[in-house]
Design a protein around this motif. Structure first.
Motif, PDB file in Angstrom:
ATOM      1  N   GLY A  27      10.292 -39.401 100.377  1.00  0.00           N
ATOM      2  CA  GLY A  27      10.121 -40.408 101.419  1.00  0.00           C
ATOM      3  C   GLY A  27      11.096 -41.562 101.401  1.00  0.00           C
ATOM      4  O   GLY A  27      10.706 -42.707 101.624  1.00  0.00           O
ATOM      5  N   SER A  28      12.363 -41.278 101.155  1.00  0.00           N
ATOM      6  CA  SER A  28      13.363 -42.336 101.080  1.00  0.00           C
ATOM      7  C   SER A  28      14.178 -42.488 102.347  1.00  0.00           C
ATOM      8  O   SER A  28      15.148 -43.252 102.365  1.00  0.00           O
ATOM      9  N   SER A  29      13.822 -41.794 103.410  1.00  0.00           N
ATOM     10  CA  SER A  29      14.676 -41.812 104.598  1.00  0.00           C
ATOM     11  C   SER A  29      14.808 -43.203 105.201  1.00  0.00           C
ATOM     12  O   SER A  29      15.777 -43.495 105.885  1.00  0.00           O
ATOM     13  N   GLY A  30      13.858 -44.081 104.958  1.00  0.00           N
ATOM     14  CA  GLY A  30      13.933 -45.430 105.496  1.00  0.00           C
ATOM     15  C   GLY A  30      14.498 -46.446 104.528  1.00  0.00           C
ATOM     16  O   GLY A  30      14.502 -47.647 104.820  1.00  0.00           O
ATOM     17  N   TYR A  31      15.013 -45.994 103.417  1.00  0.00           N
ATOM     18  CA  TYR A  31      15.509 -46.877 102.365  1.00  0.00           C
ATOM     19  C   TYR A  31      17.018 -47.069 102.475  1.00  0.00           C
ATOM     20  O   TYR A  31      17.738 -46.183 102.954  1.00  0.00           O
ATOM     21  N   THR A  32      17.485 -48.184 101.978  1.00  0.00           N
ATOM     22  CA  THR A  32      18.915 -48.347 101.725  1.00  0.00           C
ATOM     23  C   THR A  32      19.267 -47.533 100.484  1.00  0.00           C
ATOM     24  O   THR A  32      18.531 -47.532  99.496  1.00  0.00           O
ATOM     25  N   MET A  33      20.386 -46.827 100.558  1.00  0.00           N
ATOM     26  CA  MET A  33      20.833 -45.983  99.449  1.00  0.00           C
ATOM     27  C   MET A  33      22.173 -46.504  98.953  1.00  0.00           C
ATOM     28  O   MET A  33      23.024 -46.926  99.739  1.00  0.00           O
ATOM     29  N   GLY A  34      22.342 -46.428  97.646  1.00  0.00           N
ATOM     30  CA  GLY A  34      23.579 -46.955  97.076  1.00  0.00           C
ATOM     31  C   GLY A  34      24.146 -46.072  95.987  1.00  0.00           C
ATOM     32  O   GLY A  34      23.463 -45.191  95.457  1.00  0.00           O
ATOM     33  N   TRP A  35      25.412 -46.295  95.699  1.00  0.00           N
ATOM     34  CA  TRP A  35      26.081 -45.662  94.565  1.00  0.00           C
ATOM     35  C   TRP A  35      26.534 -46.762  93.611  1.00  0.00           C
ATOM     36  O   TRP A  35      27.089 -47.789  94.035  1.00  0.00           O
ATOM     37  N   PHE A  36      26.306 -46.506  92.338  1.00  0.00           N
ATOM     38  CA  PHE A  36      26.749 -47.387  91.271  1.00  0.00           C
ATOM     39  C   PHE A  36      27.502 -46.538  90.259  1.00  0.00           C
ATOM     40  O   PHE A  36      27.426 -45.314  90.284  1.00  0.00           O
ATOM     41  N   LYS A  86      41.649 -42.858  90.780  1.00  0.00           N
ATOM     42  CA  LYS A  86      42.441 -43.467  89.722  1.00  0.00           C
ATOM     43  C   LYS A  86      41.726 -43.253  88.381  1.00  0.00           C
ATOM     44  O   LYS A  86      40.496 -43.111  88.360  1.00  0.00           O
ATOM     45  N   PRO A  87      42.455 -43.291  87.289  1.00  0.00           N
ATOM     46  CA  PRO A  87      41.789 -43.165  85.978  1.00  0.00           C
ATOM     47  C   PRO A  87      40.690 -44.197  85.775  1.00  0.00           C
ATOM     48  O   PRO A  87      39.676 -43.905  85.130  1.00  0.00           O
ATOM     49  N   GLU A  88      40.854 -45.370  86.345  1.00  0.00           N
ATOM     50  CA  GLU A  88      39.826 -46.408  86.193  1.00  0.00           C
ATOM     51  C   GLU A  88      38.558 -46.133  86.989  1.00  0.00           C
ATOM     52  O   GLU A  88      37.575 -46.865  86.870  1.00  0.00           O
ATOM     53  N   ASP A  89      38.569 -45.090  87.795  1.00  0.00           N
ATOM     54  CA  ASP A  89      37.352 -44.661  88.483  1.00  0.00           C
ATOM     55  C   ASP A  89      36.475 -43.778  87.587  1.00  0.00           C
ATOM     56  O   ASP A  89      35.357 -43.427  87.976  1.00  0.00           O
ATOM     57  N   THR A  90      36.975 -43.436  86.421  1.00  0.00           N
ATOM     58  CA  THR A  90      36.197 -42.629  85.489  1.00  0.00           C
ATOM     59  C   THR A  90      34.920 -43.352  85.089  1.00  0.00           C
ATOM     60  O   THR A  90      34.956 -44.499  84.645  1.00  0.00           O
ATOM     61  N   ALA A  91      33.789 -42.676  85.286  1.00  0.00           N
ATOM     62  CA  ALA A  91      32.489 -43.281  85.004  1.00  0.00           C
ATOM     63  C   ALA A  91      31.391 -42.262  85.281  1.00  0.00           C
ATOM     64  O   ALA A  91      31.642 -41.210  85.873  1.00  0.00           O
ATOM     65  N   VAL A  92      30.192 -42.625  84.870  1.00  0.00           N
ATOM     66  CA  VAL A  92      29.005 -41.912  85.338  1.00  0.00           C
ATOM     67  C   VAL A  92      28.583 -42.588  86.632  1.00  0.00           C
ATOM     68  O   VAL A  92      28.423 -43.815  86.673  1.00  0.00           O
ATOM     69  N   TYR A  93      28.435 -41.791  87.676  1.00  0.00           N
ATOM     70  CA  TYR A  93      28.059 -42.314  88.987  1.00  0.00           C
ATOM     71  C   TYR A  93      26.579 -42.058  89.233  1.00  0.00           C
ATOM     72  O   TYR A  93      26.094 -40.934  89.059  1.00  0.00           O
ATOM     73  N   TYR A  94      25.892 -43.116  89.647  1.00  0.00           N
ATOM     74  CA  TYR A  94      24.456 -43.068  89.859  1.00  0.00           C
ATOM     75  C   TYR A  94      24.132 -43.325  91.332  1.00  0.00           C
ATOM     76  O   TYR A  94      24.713 -44.221  91.962  1.00  0.00           O
ATOM     77  N   CYS A  95      23.182 -42.578  91.831  1.00  0.00           N
ATOM     78  CA  CYS A  95      22.610 -42.815  93.140  1.00  0.00           C
ATOM     79  C   CYS A  95      21.357 -43.671  92.964  1.00  0.00           C
ATOM     80  O   CYS A  95      20.635 -43.499  91.972  1.00  0.00           O
ATOM     81  N   ALA A  96      21.102 -44.563  93.908  1.00  0.00           N
ATOM     82  CA  ALA A  96      19.938 -45.433  93.823  1.00  0.00           C
ATOM     83  C   ALA A  96      19.376 -45.671  95.219  1.00  0.00           C
ATOM     84  O   ALA A  96      20.100 -45.565  96.212  1.00  0.00           O
ATOM     85  N   ALA A  97      18.096 -46.032  95.253  1.00  0.00           N
ATOM     86  CA  ALA A  97      17.422 -46.277  96.532  1.00  0.00           C
ATOM     87  C   ALA A  97      16.586 -47.542  96.438  1.00  0.00           C
ATOM     88  O   ALA A  97      15.996 -47.833  95.386  1.00  0.00           O
ATOM     89  N   ARG A  98      16.549 -48.286  97.546  1.00  0.00           N
ATOM     90  CA  ARG A  98      15.704 -49.478  97.577  1.00  0.00           C
ATOM     91  C   ARG A  98      15.017 -49.616  98.932  1.00  0.00           C
ATOM     92  O   ARG A  98      15.664 -49.582  99.958  1.00  0.00           O
ATOM     93  N   GLY A 100      13.434 -52.391  99.669  1.00  0.00           N
ATOM     94  CA  GLY A 100      13.586 -53.800 100.005  1.00  0.00           C
ATOM     95  C   GLY A 100      14.834 -54.352  99.358  1.00  0.00           C
ATOM     96  O   GLY A 100      15.902 -53.773  99.477  1.00  0.00           O
ATOM     97  N   GLY A 101      14.702 -55.439  98.612  1.00  0.00           N
ATOM     98  CA  GLY A 101      15.862 -56.081  98.032  1.00  0.00           C
ATOM     99  C   GLY A 101      16.285 -55.596  96.669  1.00  0.00           C
ATOM    100  O   GLY A 101      17.357 -55.959  96.193  1.00  0.00           O
ATOM    101  N   THR A 102      15.473 -54.765  96.043  1.00  0.00           N
ATOM    102  CA  THR A 102      15.760 -54.330  94.667  1.00  0.00           C
ATOM    103  C   THR A 102      15.848 -52.809  94.614  1.00  0.00           C
ATOM    104  O   THR A 102      15.036 -52.114  95.231  1.00  0.00           O
ATOM    105  N   TYR A 103      16.844 -52.316  93.847  1.00  0.00           N
ATOM    106  CA  TYR A 103      16.954 -50.867  93.653  1.00  0.00           C
ATOM    107  C   TYR A 103      15.891 -50.430  92.650  1.00  0.00           C
ATOM    108  O   TYR A 103      15.976 -50.716  91.462  1.00  0.00           O
TER     109      TYR A 103
END
Length: 116
Positions: A27-36, A86-98, A100-103
């Motif tokens: 039920g996240s279709s109404g949430y803001t979704m982000g990448w970190f 770029k090499p500096e983009d190397t990281a673990v990428y996480y998806c998140a959902a909120r 309201g104001g907090t993920y």
């Protein structure tokens, strides 16, 4: 309960492209979704996010112009198209959902490694 599963991370050469996907359920279709992302020895940082209808999008300065965030038609999938990596983009990428104001919801992450 919202569940998020990322995929698409792998080893890529500098200058290459990758598309990450995040499949959401519960039920996240109404949430803001982000990448970190979190690089070794560094704190987790914001990459991009998109509102539930795609009408509002924000990017970190470090990725603006190279990365594009989007949502699937059903709103339950979020993509991160990453170009000119770029090499500096190397990281673990996480998806998140909120809702309201907090993920509140986070995926397990997918590893992106950019070789020079």
């Amino acid at each position: 309960q919202v569940q998020l599963v990322e995929s698409g991370g792998r080893l890529v050469q500098a200058g290459g492209s990758l598309r990450l996907s995040c499949a959401a359920s519960g039920g996240s279709s109404g949430y803001t979704m982000g990448w970190f992302r979190q690089a070794p020895g560094k704190e987790r940082e914001f990459v991009a996010d998109i509102s539930w209808n795609g009408g509002r999008i924000f990017y970190a300065v470090s990725v603006k112009g190279r990365f594009t965030i989007s949502r699937g038609n059903g709103k339950n999938t979020v993509y991160l198209q990453m170009n000119r990596l770029k090499p500096e983009d190397t990281a673990v990428y996480y998806c998140a959902a909120r809702p309201g104001g907090t993920y509140n919801y986070w995926g397990q992450g997918t590893q992106v490694t950019v070789s020079s």
